[in-house]
Scaffold this motif. Sequence first.
Motif, PDB file in Angstrom:
ATOM      1  N   TYR A  25     -39.572   5.413  -8.666  1.00 50.73           N
ATOM      2  CA  TYR A  25     -38.289   5.127  -8.683  1.00 50.73           C
ATOM      3  C   TYR A  25     -37.687   4.571  -7.576  1.00 50.73           C
ATOM      4  O   TYR A  25     -37.945   5.101  -6.505  1.00 50.73           O
ATOM      5  CB  TYR A  25     -37.538   6.141  -9.640  1.00 50.73           C
ATOM      6  CG  TYR A  25     -37.260   7.301  -8.890  1.00 50.73           C
ATOM      7  CD1 TYR A  25     -35.866   7.184  -8.188  1.00 50.73           C
ATOM      8  CD2 TYR A  25     -37.967   8.228  -8.862  1.00 50.73           C
ATOM      9  CE1 TYR A  25     -35.536   8.456  -7.250  1.00 50.73           C
ATOM     10  CE2 TYR A  25     -37.545   9.412  -8.086  1.00 50.73           C
ATOM     11  CZ  TYR A  25     -36.366   9.692  -7.408  1.00 50.73           C
ATOM     12  OH  TYR A  25     -36.230  10.830  -6.798  1.00 50.73           O
ATOM     13  N   PRO A  26     -36.569   3.790  -7.607  1.00 52.93           N
ATOM     14  CA  PRO A  26     -35.698   3.336  -6.343  1.00 52.93           C
ATOM     15  C   PRO A  26     -35.285   4.578  -5.776  1.00 52.93           C
ATOM     16  O   PRO A  26     -34.467   5.428  -6.277  1.00 52.93           O
ATOM     17  CB  PRO A  26     -34.911   2.355  -6.732  1.00 52.93           C
ATOM     18  CG  PRO A  26     -35.440   1.824  -8.070  1.00 52.93           C
ATOM     19  CD  PRO A  26     -36.205   3.031  -8.643  1.00 52.93           C
ATOM     20  N   GLU A  27     -35.438   4.751  -4.656  1.00 52.41           N
ATOM     21  CA  GLU A  27     -35.007   5.974  -3.571  1.00 52.41           C
ATOM     22  C   GLU A  27     -33.506   6.047  -3.595  1.00 52.41           C
ATOM     23  O   GLU A  27     -32.683   7.022  -3.545  1.00 52.41           O
ATOM     24  CB  GLU A  27     -35.705   6.173  -2.401  1.00 52.41           C
ATOM     25  CG  GLU A  27     -37.121   6.462  -2.233  1.00 52.41           C
ATOM     26  CD  GLU A  27     -37.570   6.745  -0.762  1.00 52.41           C
ATOM     27  OE1 GLU A  27     -36.858   7.003   0.044  1.00 52.41           O
ATOM     28  OE2 GLU A  27     -38.881   7.042  -0.791  1.00 52.41           O
ATOM     29  N   ASP A  28     -32.980   4.917  -3.761  1.00 52.06           N
ATOM     30  CA  ASP A  28     -31.394   4.657  -3.609  1.00 52.06           C
ATOM     31  C   ASP A  28     -30.689   4.834  -4.921  1.00 52.06           C
ATOM     32  O   ASP A  28     -29.569   4.843  -5.303  1.00 52.06           O
ATOM     33  CB  ASP A  28     -30.959   3.389  -2.978  1.00 52.06           C
ATOM     34  CG  ASP A  28     -31.721   2.296  -3.549  1.00 52.06           C
ATOM     35  OD1 ASP A  28     -32.439   2.564  -4.515  1.00 52.06           O
ATOM     36  OD2 ASP A  28     -30.899   1.080  -3.109  1.00 52.06           O
ATOM     37  N   ARG A  29     -31.612   5.022  -6.027  1.00 51.25           N
ATOM     38  CA  ARG A  29     -30.977   5.105  -7.278  1.00 51.25           C
ATOM     39  C   ARG A  29     -31.512   6.664  -8.099  1.00 51.25           C
ATOM     40  O   ARG A  29     -32.507   6.612  -8.953  1.00 51.25           O
ATOM     41  CB  ARG A  29     -31.352   3.881  -8.255  1.00 51.25           C
ATOM     42  CG  ARG A  29     -30.890   2.751  -7.583  1.00 51.25           C
ATOM     43  CD  ARG A  29     -31.517   1.443  -8.132  1.00 51.25           C
ATOM     44  NE  ARG A  29     -31.014   1.171  -9.630  1.00 51.25           N
ATOM     45  CZ  ARG A  29     -31.565   0.117 -10.192  1.00 51.25           C
ATOM     46  NH1 ARG A  29     -32.460  -0.944  -9.637  1.00 51.25           N
ATOM     47  NH2 ARG A  29     -31.195  -0.089 -11.341  1.00 51.25           N
ATOM     48  N   PRO A  30     -31.254   7.808  -7.571  1.00 52.99           N
ATOM     49  CA  PRO A  30     -31.694   8.844  -8.017  1.00 52.99           C
ATOM     50  C   PRO A  30     -31.382   9.185  -9.578  1.00 52.99           C
ATOM     51  O   PRO A  30     -32.066  10.025 -10.017  1.00 52.99           O
ATOM     52  CB  PRO A  30     -31.007   9.906  -7.245  1.00 52.99           C
ATOM     53  CG  PRO A  30     -29.681   9.131  -6.551  1.00 52.99           C
ATOM     54  CD  PRO A  30     -30.271   7.785  -6.388  1.00 52.99           C
ATOM     55  N   ASN A  31     -30.287   8.459 -10.179  1.00 53.01           N
ATOM     56  CA  ASN A  31     -30.258   8.576 -11.471  1.00 53.01           C
ATOM     57  C   ASN A  31     -31.509   8.115 -12.338  1.00 53.01           C
ATOM     58  O   ASN A  31     -31.524   8.336 -13.486  1.00 53.01           O
ATOM     59  CB  ASN A  31     -28.945   7.610 -11.961  1.00 53.01           C
ATOM     60  CG  ASN A  31     -28.884   6.406 -11.531  1.00 53.01           C
ATOM     61  OD1 ASN A  31     -29.212   6.057 -10.340  1.00 53.01           O
ATOM     62  ND2 ASN A  31     -28.647   5.327 -12.395  1.00 53.01           N
ATOM     63  N   LEU A  32     -32.292   7.312 -11.690  1.00 50.46           N
ATOM     64  CA  LEU A  32     -33.521   6.818 -12.411  1.00 50.46           C
ATOM     65  C   LEU A  32     -34.731   7.852 -12.038  1.00 50.46           C
ATOM     66  O   LEU A  32     -35.978   7.466 -12.564  1.00 50.46           O
ATOM     67  CB  LEU A  32     -34.103   5.408 -11.947  1.00 50.46           C
ATOM     68  CG  LEU A  32     -32.835   4.515 -12.387  1.00 50.46           C
ATOM     69  CD1 LEU A  32     -33.296   3.138 -12.097  1.00 50.46           C
ATOM     70  CD2 LEU A  32     -32.353   4.584 -13.793  1.00 50.46           C
ATOM     71  N   SER A  33     -34.376   8.896 -11.589  1.00 50.06           N
ATOM     72  CA  SER A  33     -35.466   9.870 -11.768  1.00 50.06           C
ATOM     73  C   SER A  33     -36.212  10.280 -12.977  1.00 50.06           C
ATOM     74  O   SER A  33     -35.496  10.914 -13.596  1.00 50.06           O
ATOM     75  CB  SER A  33     -35.097  11.251 -10.597  1.00 50.06           C
ATOM     76  OG  SER A  33     -36.017  12.467 -10.787  1.00 50.06           O
ATOM     77  N   PRO A  34     -37.293   9.998 -13.076  1.00 45.90           N
ATOM     78  CA  PRO A  34     -37.957  10.320 -14.448  1.00 45.90           C
ATOM     79  C   PRO A  34     -38.111  11.662 -14.697  1.00 45.90           C
ATOM     80  O   PRO A  34     -37.981  12.098 -15.795  1.00 45.90           O
ATOM     81  CB  PRO A  34     -39.354   9.610 -14.445  1.00 45.90           C
ATOM     82  CG  PRO A  34     -39.760   9.416 -12.789  1.00 45.90           C
ATOM     83  CD  PRO A  34     -38.437   9.153 -12.039  1.00 45.90           C
ATOM     84  N   GLY A  35     -38.115  12.656 -13.655  1.00 50.55           N
ATOM     85  CA  GLY A  35     -38.200  14.075 -13.918  1.00 50.55           C
ATOM     86  C   GLY A  35     -36.860  14.703 -13.740  1.00 50.55           C
ATOM     87  O   GLY A  35     -36.712  15.939 -13.756  1.00 50.55           O
ATOM     88  N   GLY A  36     -35.828  13.917 -13.605  1.00 52.10           N
ATOM     89  CA  GLY A  36     -34.336  14.593 -13.423  1.00 52.10           C
ATOM     90  C   GLY A  36     -33.830  15.532 -14.586  1.00 52.10           C
ATOM     91  O   GLY A  36     -34.329  15.345 -15.859  1.00 52.10           O
ATOM     92  N   THR A  37     -32.945  16.395 -14.242  1.00 48.29           N
ATOM     93  CA  THR A  37     -32.480  16.894 -15.260  1.00 48.29           C
ATOM     94  C   THR A  37     -30.837  16.921 -15.247  1.00 48.29           C
ATOM     95  O   THR A  37     -30.183  16.712 -14.153  1.00 48.29           O
ATOM     96  CB  THR A  37     -32.677  18.586 -15.322  1.00 48.29           C
ATOM     97  OG1 THR A  37     -32.209  19.137 -13.992  1.00 48.29           O
ATOM     98  CG2 THR A  37     -34.281  18.723 -15.338  1.00 48.29           C
ATOM     99  N   TYR A  38     -30.015  17.429 -16.069  1.00 44.82           N
ATOM    100  CA  TYR A  38     -28.797  17.311 -16.393  1.00 44.82           C
ATOM    101  C   TYR A  38     -28.407  18.443 -16.931  1.00 44.82           C
ATOM    102  O   TYR A  38     -28.780  19.158 -18.027  1.00 44.82           O
ATOM    103  CB  TYR A  38     -28.541  16.178 -17.077  1.00 44.82           C
ATOM    104  CG  TYR A  38     -27.291  15.075 -16.766  1.00 44.82           C
ATOM    105  CD1 TYR A  38     -27.206  14.480 -15.698  1.00 44.82           C
ATOM    106  CD2 TYR A  38     -25.936  15.112 -17.569  1.00 44.82           C
ATOM    107  CE1 TYR A  38     -26.416  13.484 -15.081  1.00 44.82           C
ATOM    108  CE2 TYR A  38     -24.955  14.282 -17.152  1.00 44.82           C
ATOM    109  CZ  TYR A  38     -25.272  13.546 -15.936  1.00 44.82           C
ATOM    110  OH  TYR A  38     -24.104  12.826 -15.541  1.00 44.82           O
ATOM    111  N   LEU A  39     -27.198  19.028 -16.532  1.00 41.09           N
ATOM    112  CA  LEU A  39     -26.502  20.169 -17.041  1.00 41.09           C
ATOM    113  C   LEU A  39     -26.395  19.843 -18.646  1.00 41.09           C
ATOM    114  O   LEU A  39     -25.839  18.656 -19.120  1.00 41.09           O
ATOM    115  CB  LEU A  39     -25.194  20.436 -16.488  1.00 41.09           C
ATOM    116  CG  LEU A  39     -25.167  20.775 -15.048  1.00 41.09           C
ATOM    117  CD1 LEU A  39     -23.662  21.040 -14.657  1.00 41.09           C
ATOM    118  CD2 LEU A  39     -25.908  22.153 -15.086  1.00 41.09           C
TER     119      LEU A  39
END
Length: 346
Positions: A105-119
Amino acid sequence: MTNSQNTTLAVVAHGRDDVRVERIPLVTPGADEAVVRIAFGGVCGSDLHYWTHGAAGESILREPMILGHEVVGTVVQAAADGSGPAEGTAVAVHPATVVATGERYPEDRPNLSPGGTYLGSAARIPHTHGAFSERAVLPSRMLRALPEGLSLRDAVVAEPAAVAWHAVSRAGSVAGRRVAVIGAGPIGALIIAVAKRAGAAEIVAVDMVEGPLERATRLGATSTVVATDADAIARIDADVVFESSGSPRGLMSAVRAAARGGRVVMVGLLPSGEQPALISLAITRELDLVGSFRFAGEIDEVLEALADGSLDASAVVTHEYAVGDSLEAFAMAKDSAASGKVIIAF
């Protein structure tokens, strides 16, 4: 309501139609975690989905989970490793965590991290608890000190306003242009406020009911259209259209409302799976269809804009409830005709 040292009152989803306000253990903070006394939390559509459906999209509740990701509060115990704001600092919360999975994913767009989590998300097991609680243990990297002069109550819209800010940035420049917003709920209303700040010449708000359209006007819409008026929608001829209703019909309206060569920013999250869309019209008009998902670092810009008054989002918040009345708050938030952003005071 009083807290013991090791417990906190929280809003916990146990399953469909089963959200409880209950006292739960307060987890022991790690070295890089702070304890925040939560002041206010905004009810989001995902919170409502967990309440009414036991799921938000494909994120299905499989265990009790604390709801809430739109929160502000005061640090009452700073992180032991010295990171993050000091005790006594008023803070907003950036609820995302980037998790490395090896996928690109683009490093400058962390919102697109496929393994990201959200509260407050059931996307993973164990679920990622939210922060609808009197006290919350949060990673210090999530905390953003409020600028001087910005109150906690005014800052409670920072997270959804960052979603709106990101959406407007995905449109390119809106200065001097005609903008349409399909769906004038809290996110759509905040897009209107952000677009006004960004210099949009005209802003047309479209919604099914009158309440959101009235709020949209207070936030900067120059005209309004009822969503059932297909002819009026087709005449909007907007350079940029934001689809924030999260419905197939809303996306169809967005395509119809766009001028030839215009751009449609898709903000509202449609249900998973195939959806009907006016793709042939998008092709023949050479429309740019652009996705917008959550936000990256825009919350910092939002906080500064709220503090200096250049972003006026006060009309978005329509109701406030005490934490003990959280179910009433959820019911009000579900009634889009009667409410904008509903907040819970902890």
